[in-house]
Design an enzyme around this catalytic site. Sequence first.
Site, PDB file in Angstrom:
ATOM      1  NE  ARG A  66      -3.856  -0.789   2.318  1.00  0.00           N
ATOM      2  CZ  ARG A  66      -3.621  -1.192   3.526  1.00  0.00           C
ATOM      3  NH1 ARG A  66      -3.883  -0.554   4.609  1.00  0.00           N
ATOM      4  NH2 ARG A  66      -4.458  -2.560   3.725  1.00  0.00           N
ATOM      5  NE  ARG A 121      -7.234   6.129   2.637  1.00  0.00           N
ATOM      6  CZ  ARG A 121      -8.070   5.878   3.988  1.00  0.00           C
ATOM      7  NH1 ARG A 121      -9.048   6.725   4.401  1.00  0.00           N
ATOM      8  NH2 ARG A 121      -7.834   4.735   4.393  1.00  0.00           N
ATOM      9  NE  ARG A 169     -10.477   7.426  -3.476  1.00  0.00           N
ATOM     10  CZ  ARG A 169     -11.878   7.405  -3.669  1.00  0.00           C
ATOM     11  NH1 ARG A 169     -12.418   8.532  -4.207  1.00  0.00           N
ATOM     12  NH2 ARG A 169     -12.610   6.862  -2.909  1.00  0.00           N
ATOM     13  CG  ASP A 176      -9.568  -3.143  -3.937  1.00  0.00           C
ATOM     14  OD1 ASP A 176     -10.506  -3.992  -4.046  1.00  0.00           O
ATOM     15  OD2 ASP A 176      -9.080  -2.435  -2.963  1.00  0.00           O
ATOM     16  CE1 TYR A 212     -12.918  -7.104   2.407  1.00  0.00           C
ATOM     17  CE2 TYR A 212     -11.480  -8.724   1.191  1.00  0.00           C
ATOM     18  CZ  TYR A 212     -11.804  -7.761   2.031  1.00  0.00           C
ATOM     19  OH  TYR A 212     -10.717  -7.195   2.706  1.00  0.00           O
TER      20      TYR A 212
END
Length: 345
Positions: free
Chosen positions: A28, A32, A41, A77, A152
Amino acid sequence: MTVKAFNDTFLRACRQETTDHVPVWYMRQAGRYQPEYRAIRAKHTFFEMNYIPEVCAEVTRLPVEQLGVDAAILFADIMTPLKPIGVDVNIESGIGPVIANPVQSMDDVNRLGELDPDTHVPYIMEAIKILRQQLSVPLIGFAGAPFTLASYIIEGGPSKHYHKTKAFMYTQPQAWDKLMEKLGTLTINYLKAQIAAGAQAVQIFDSWVGALNDEDYRNYIAPVMTRILQEVKPTGVPTIYFGVGCGHLLDEWNKLPVDVLGLDWRTTITTAREMGITKTLQGNLDPTLLLAPWEKLESKAKEILDEGTKQPGFIFNLGHGVFPDAKVETLQKLTRFIHSYRRDA
């Protein structure tokens, strides 16, 4: 314009060859914590950043230029290849992937389609081709592993205990096997397409498989993972397998035809080696230490480096991904420290 010489240190470490310095990249590493990422973003949804190859390439490249790491990992992702096969997924801020049509039965499994990467996710392949023209370090492609993807799409989103997923596995074994078959094929097709487009290594994220015990892993997961890795092996690119809280599964992982095992911070490199793991190891700084005083961070990084460099085949990384509270300056300083590290005699 001066073109930088290609830095293959990461690939050499994957192959357990001698390197001039310890290679490092961060899971990652695009995210952010970066002001530049936040600015991009603000203009696009998460999936839009995937759909526009130039944006995807920019976000992927940014931490390489900013931090000086030895590898780039494609910005995407693990949910990206699921949308085209009929999974209604969105990434919701503060939550993660949310599935509107969770899988609950064999009928639901049968409704899932098959991924054709060149047709369904051509933007991913185009981003890889762009990056291969721009990067002077290796590009890592990636995919989610079948168990983690299943967790998921069965739970409907993130879970702490994976009760629905494990119950599906135990109570509907035929549907589970079919789901593993379909997700295994998806993973193979997706990874091979990334490699054909130019990815020079691939990482398979089985982030949540640590929820299983070793017997269940051996019976329900190892067969599909073996199939995936055997299918990818002829491409010749290094493969990496990573999960969280999986120290108890290392004996099973060691049997897989994989090149590199990624450790989280719960299992030391020394412990893994004492268990008989001879593959290249990647890891495994607790990302929370990025918020600690530099002296504490440096001390723990040195400990990991000392353990990792006792034999060839070590890549420095975090034990999980960089989180938003981390500072660019801290990662820059850590990268410089790792690159300048020389093992004590």
